[in-house]
Scaffold this motif. Sequence first.
Motif, short mmCIF file in Angstrom:
data_model
loop_
_atom_site.label_atom_id
_atom_site.label_comp_id
_atom_site.label_asym_id
_atom_site.label_seq_id
_atom_site.Cartn_x
_atom_site.Cartn_y
_atom_site.Cartn_z
N VAL A 3 0.85 -1.18 0.00
CA VAL A 3 0.00 0.00 0.00
C VAL A 3 0.89 1.23 0.00
O VAL A 3 1.87 1.29 0.74
CB VAL A 3 -0.91 0.03 1.26
N ASP A 4 0.55 2.20 -0.83
CA ASP A 4 1.24 3.48 -0.78
C ASP A 4 0.78 4.23 0.46
O ASP A 4 -0.41 4.26 0.77
CB ASP A 4 0.91 4.34 -2.00
N VAL A 5 1.72 4.81 1.19
CA VAL A 5 1.36 5.68 2.31
C VAL A 5 1.96 7.06 2.04
O VAL A 5 3.00 7.18 1.40
CB VAL A 5 1.82 5.13 3.68
N TRP A 6 1.29 8.05 2.56
CA TRP A 6 1.65 9.43 2.29
C TRP A 6 2.05 10.14 3.57
O TRP A 6 1.57 9.81 4.64
CB TRP A 6 0.45 10.15 1.64
N ALA A 7 2.89 11.14 3.42
CA ALA A 7 3.33 11.96 4.55
C ALA A 7 3.28 13.43 4.14
O ALA A 7 3.59 13.76 3.00
CB ALA A 7 4.75 11.58 4.98
N HIS A 69 -8.78 15.00 14.53
CA HIS A 69 -8.13 16.17 13.93
C HIS A 69 -8.43 16.20 12.43
O HIS A 69 -8.16 15.23 11.72
CB HIS A 69 -6.62 16.10 14.18
N PRO A 70 -8.99 17.29 11.92
CA PRO A 70 -9.43 17.31 10.52
C PRO A 70 -8.31 17.08 9.50
O PRO A 70 -8.52 16.37 8.52
CB PRO A 70 -10.07 18.69 10.34
N ASP A 71 -7.13 17.65 9.72
CA ASP A 71 -6.04 17.46 8.75
C ASP A 71 -5.48 16.05 8.83
O ASP A 71 -5.17 15.43 7.80
CB ASP A 71 -4.93 18.48 8.98
N ASN A 72 -5.34 15.52 10.04
CA ASN A 72 -4.89 14.13 10.19
C ASN A 72 -5.89 13.18 9.54
O ASN A 72 -5.51 12.21 8.89
CB ASN A 72 -4.73 13.77 11.66
N PHE A 73 -7.19 13.46 9.73
CA PHE A 73 -8.21 12.59 9.17
C PHE A 73 -8.14 12.56 7.65
O PHE A 73 -8.30 11.49 7.04
CB PHE A 73 -9.61 13.02 9.63
N LYS A 74 -7.90 13.69 7.04
CA LYS A 74 -7.79 13.73 5.57
C LYS A 74 -6.67 12.80 5.09
O LYS A 74 -6.83 12.05 4.13
CB LYS A 74 -7.54 15.16 5.11
N MET A 75 -5.52 12.83 5.78
CA MET A 75 -4.41 11.95 5.41
C MET A 75 -4.72 10.49 5.76
O MET A 75 -4.32 9.58 5.02
CB MET A 75 -3.11 12.39 6.10
N GLN A 77 -7.63 9.07 5.59
CA GLN A 77 -8.46 8.58 4.49
C GLN A 77 -7.60 8.20 3.28
O GLN A 77 -7.80 7.16 2.67
CB GLN A 77 -9.47 9.64 4.06
N ARG A 78 -6.68 9.05 2.97
CA ARG A 78 -5.80 8.82 1.81
C ARG A 78 -4.94 7.57 2.01
O ARG A 78 -4.77 6.77 1.09
CB ARG A 78 -4.92 10.05 1.59
N ASN A 79 -4.42 7.39 3.21
CA ASN A 79 -3.51 6.27 3.47
C ASN A 79 -4.20 4.92 3.56
O ASN A 79 -3.56 3.90 3.33
CB ASN A 79 -2.69 6.53 4.73
N VAL A 80 -5.48 4.88 3.88
CA VAL A 80 -6.17 3.58 4.01
C VAL A 80 -7.18 3.32 2.91
O VAL A 80 -7.85 2.29 2.92
CB VAL A 80 -6.84 3.43 5.40
N GLN A 81 -7.26 4.21 1.94
CA GLN A 81 -8.29 4.07 0.91
C GLN A 81 -8.23 2.75 0.15
O GLN A 81 -9.25 2.24 -0.31
CB GLN A 81 -8.26 5.25 -0.06
N ALA A 82 -7.08 2.14 0.02
CA ALA A 82 -6.94 0.88 -0.72
C ALA A 82 -7.15 -0.35 0.17
O ALA A 82 -7.03 -1.48 -0.31
CB ALA A 82 -5.57 0.82 -1.37
N LEU A 83 -7.45 -0.14 1.43
CA LEU A 83 -7.59 -1.25 2.37
C LEU A 83 -9.07 -1.48 2.71
O LEU A 83 -9.65 -0.73 3.49
CB LEU A 83 -6.79 -0.96 3.65
N ASN A 85 -10.60 -3.51 4.57
CA ASN A 85 -10.96 -3.86 5.94
C ASN A 85 -10.71 -2.73 6.93
O ASN A 85 -10.87 -2.92 8.13
CB ASN A 85 -10.23 -5.14 6.39
N VAL A 86 -10.34 -1.54 6.44
CA VAL A 86 -10.12 -0.39 7.32
C VAL A 86 -11.19 0.66 7.06
O VAL A 86 -11.40 1.07 5.91
CB VAL A 86 -8.72 0.23 7.11
N ARG A 87 -11.87 1.08 8.11
CA ARG A 87 -12.90 2.12 8.00
C ARG A 87 -12.45 3.35 8.78
O ARG A 87 -12.41 3.33 10.01
CB ARG A 87 -14.22 1.60 8.57
N PRO A 88 -12.10 4.44 8.09
CA PRO A 88 -11.75 5.67 8.79
C PRO A 88 -13.01 6.37 9.29
O PRO A 88 -14.00 6.45 8.57
CB PRO A 88 -11.03 6.50 7.73
N VAL A 89 -12.97 6.87 10.51
CA VAL A 89 -14.11 7.57 11.11
C VAL A 89 -13.61 8.91 11.65
O VAL A 89 -12.70 8.93 12.48
CB VAL A 89 -14.76 6.74 12.23
#
Length: 166
Positions: A3-7, A69-75, A77-83, A85-89
């Motif tokens: 999985v690609d992860v972003w920073a 945290h809104p900015d952390n949440f945006k990242m 979402q991006r980092n787990v979008q291909a997974l 079995n992961v649900r970001p909330v």
Amino acid sequence: CVVDVWARPRTSDRIVMQQLFVDDEYLPIFAPALPAYRFILDAGANVGYASVLYAHFAPDARIVSIEPHPDNFKMLQRNVQALPNVRPVHAALWRRPANVSVVSGNRRSQQEWQFRVEEPSSPAPGSPSPQPLPASGRGRKDMAPEGQLALNIPAFTVDQLMLEHS
């Protein structure tokens, strides 16, 4: 699973990425037990690096990654979008259902790791119960008073999250 992860630049993201993916700080503690888990709650998921690791070592688990945290949440979402079995909330974990604010932990700095979540001191009479924000929601950062990064982030108990997501 690869999985690609972003920073984000000029944040703690690269430090955390180093700790988890290069230095393997979580592996000795969690990796042996993870395959047995069917539900994992990543509370304070930040940008999702631990959730990515959990998904790799526990591919059959349902993982709920909660981040206020809104900015952390945006990242996140991006980092787990291909997974799948992961649900970001976009919410907080709290002692009772509520709406909370994300507040800067340092008046001069609004770094992504220097914040806390707090409940308003006196909720308005008849305040609605917390409702999850849309998946694309980022709180109301632009309208928050000084020191507050977001207002009206829903907060849930562990029991609520487990009922809804397990």
